[in-house]
Scaffold this active site. Structure first.
Site, PDB file in Angstrom:
ATOM      1  N   ASP A 140       8.269  13.773   5.460  1.00  0.00           N
ATOM      2  CA  ASP A 140       9.388  13.878   3.968  1.00  0.00           C
ATOM      3  C   ASP A 140      10.279  15.213   4.103  1.00  0.00           C
ATOM      4  O   ASP A 140      11.354  14.945   3.340  1.00  0.00           O
ATOM      5  CB  ASP A 140       8.543  13.988   2.719  1.00  0.00           C
ATOM      6  CG  ASP A 140       7.720  12.685   2.339  1.00  0.00           C
ATOM      7  OD1 ASP A 140       6.742  12.215   3.225  1.00  0.00           O
ATOM      8  OD2 ASP A 140       8.293  11.929   1.763  1.00  0.00           O
ATOM      9  N   ARG A 151       9.843   3.673  -2.208  1.00  0.00           N
ATOM     10  CA  ARG A 151       9.178   5.058  -1.871  1.00  0.00           C
ATOM     11  C   ARG A 151       9.353   5.048  -0.373  1.00  0.00           C
ATOM     12  O   ARG A 151       9.843   4.175   0.385  1.00  0.00           O
ATOM     13  CB  ARG A 151       7.691   5.207  -2.285  1.00  0.00           C
ATOM     14  CG  ARG A 151       6.922   3.806  -2.347  1.00  0.00           C
ATOM     15  CD  ARG A 151       6.411   3.243  -0.959  1.00  0.00           C
ATOM     16  NE  ARG A 151       6.042   4.371  -0.087  1.00  0.00           N
ATOM     17  CZ  ARG A 151       6.028   3.994   1.371  1.00  0.00           C
ATOM     18  NH1 ARG A 151       6.560   2.814   1.664  1.00  0.00           N
ATOM     19  NH2 ARG A 151       5.804   5.004   2.051  1.00  0.00           N
ATOM     20  N   GLN A 206      -0.790   3.420   0.607  1.00  0.00           N
ATOM     21  CA  GLN A 206       0.192   2.803   1.376  1.00  0.00           C
ATOM     22  C   GLN A 206      -0.081   2.241   2.666  1.00  0.00           C
ATOM     23  O   GLN A 206       0.543   1.379   3.189  1.00  0.00           O
ATOM     24  CB  GLN A 206       1.305   3.803   1.490  1.00  0.00           C
ATOM     25  CG  GLN A 206       2.141   4.336   0.230  1.00  0.00           C
ATOM     26  CD  GLN A 206       1.369   5.567  -0.235  1.00  0.00           C
ATOM     27  OE1 GLN A 206       0.135   5.564  -0.132  1.00  0.00           O
ATOM     28  NE2 GLN A 206       2.162   6.475  -1.138  1.00  0.00           N
ATOM     29  N   LYS A 259       2.680  12.683   3.842  1.00  0.00           N
ATOM     30  CA  LYS A 259       1.712  12.259   2.582  1.00  0.00           C
ATOM     31  C   LYS A 259       0.285  12.953   2.760  1.00  0.00           C
ATOM     32  O   LYS A 259      -0.064  13.316   4.112  1.00  0.00           O
ATOM     33  CB  LYS A 259       1.320  10.570   3.142  1.00  0.00           C
ATOM     34  CG  LYS A 259       0.249  10.176   2.424  1.00  0.00           C
ATOM     35  CD  LYS A 259       0.457  10.326   0.618  1.00  0.00           C
ATOM     36  CE  LYS A 259       1.887   9.709   0.376  1.00  0.00           C
ATOM     37  NZ  LYS A 259       2.462  10.135  -0.983  1.00  0.00           N
TER      38      LYS A 259
END
Ligand code: MRU
Length: 345
Positions: A236, A45, A195, A247
């Site tokens: 992202d 990821r 994460q 995120k």
């Protein structure tokens, strides 16, 4: 150095991030469906890493197309690309990498299919190599923004694990540390997939960089107490206006950082910029399954029948971002002109 993904004779070798930090285990994806599944299930990821995985997956898929007829080969190749495009929608690096793979085939013109398969693999390996070098440049540029003694807050994992290696936000932290500046890091745990707790904390401990773990809802209080000198996060997808998806929880941090007069930096390669999208509101936001929220380690923590909303990302508006650090340099608001120049430089 942590190597989240590598090409091997047997297939694509991926460090299974769902098992970290308890177990360091690699999976070998022997066909492209397995690579796509590894992206979907977040064994791998992070925006640049899923771009690399998709590129290697496409190369693997092309190897497995047993067609010597060009038209049928292209048809199958299109299906392989499509499978990757449908895995995770928010990180633009995935589509960017697939487009690079498609361009290889277009460039080839008259070619043997064997040669096309070989060129696709070379391109995937080039994407991996370039990404590591890009991250080191991001680190080098970003290093100048941070002084010795500063405490950096980061969210999610924008480290070696989220890229080909070294990392974007954590790349800057590594470069600062390697420059001899004694900094420390506050890592948000990053609910629901953790994460921060599982990956960022693990990476920084490996490198002996001082790191303290907090839950996401502690970040505001840490800022109020003067425990944070800068926030550095990854991205992202960044629009041409400078809005940045990252995120879930990143937007909240940016608002709190502004309230407390703390610089808020986004570290990302140019491949994270979507030059076709102007507004953050138009970024597709992935929604993930409800179990990520109702369960922890397979154990139910919320009552049966509860409704769940689980967006994996949010969008921080450009006006709350103090600077964007790319491999081509640091850009500051207003972003439109500098992002336009990045495209053409
Ligand atoms: O859902 P994930 O773990 O793929 O989300 C990752 C992030 O949000 C990262 O911050 C982002 O991809 C940048 S990685 C260099």
């Amino acid at each position: 150095m942590i190597e989240p993904i590598r090409w091997s004779k047997e297939g694509v070798r991926i460090l299974d991030q769902t098992l970290l930090p308890s177990r360091v285990e690699y999976v070998i994806c022997r066909d492209y469906h397995e690579v796509a599944d590894a992206i979907r299930t977040m064994k791998i990821r992070g925006a640049p890493a899923i771009g690399i995985a998709a590129a290697m997956g496409v190369a693997l898929g092309a190897k497995g197309i047993d067609e010597e007829d060009r038209d049928r080969f292209f048809h199958e190749f299109g299906r392989v690309c499509q499978e990757f495009l449908s895995t995770r929608p928010t990180a633009v690096n995935l589509a960017w990498a697939i487009n690079r793979m498609k361009a290889v085939i277009c460039k080839e013109g008259e070619f043997s299919l064997e040669c096309a398969r070989e060129s696709l693999l070379c391109e995937a390996l080039r994407i991996l190599d370039e990404d590591i070098r890009t991250n080191m440049l991001i680190g080098k540029h970003g290093e100048a923004l941070i002084s010795s003694g500063q405490r950096i807050l980061t969210h999610c994992n924008a480290g070696a694990l989220a890229t080909g290696g070294y990392g974007t936000a954590l790349g800057i932290i590594r470069a600062v540390w390697d420059a001899g500046k004694r900094i420390s890091v506050l890592a948000d745990e990053t609910r629901p997939a953790l994460q921060g707790a599982r990956l960022t904390a693990w990476e920084l401990i490996q490198d002996d960089i001082p790191v303290t773990l907090i839950t996401d809802n502690m970040a505001g209080e840490c800022m109020r107490r003067g425990m944070v000198d800068a926030v550095i996060v990854g991205a992202d997808r960044i629009t041409t206006r400078g809005d940045a998806a990252n995120k879930i929880g990143t937007y909240t941090l940016s608002v709190m950082a502004r309230t407390h007069n703390i610089p808020f930096y986004v570290a990302a390669p140019v491949s994270t910029i979507d030059f076709d999208l102007e507004l953050g509101d138009d970024i597709p936001i992935e929604e993930r399954g409800s179990e990520e929220i109702t369960h922890i380690n397979g154990k139910r923590i919320a009552p049966e029948g509860i409704g769940v909303f689980n967006p994996a990302f949010d969008v921080t508006p450009a006006r709350l971002i103090s600077a964007i650090i790319t491999e081509k340099g640091i850009i500051t608001p207003p972003y439109e002109d500098s992002i336009y120049k990045l495209k053409h430089s």
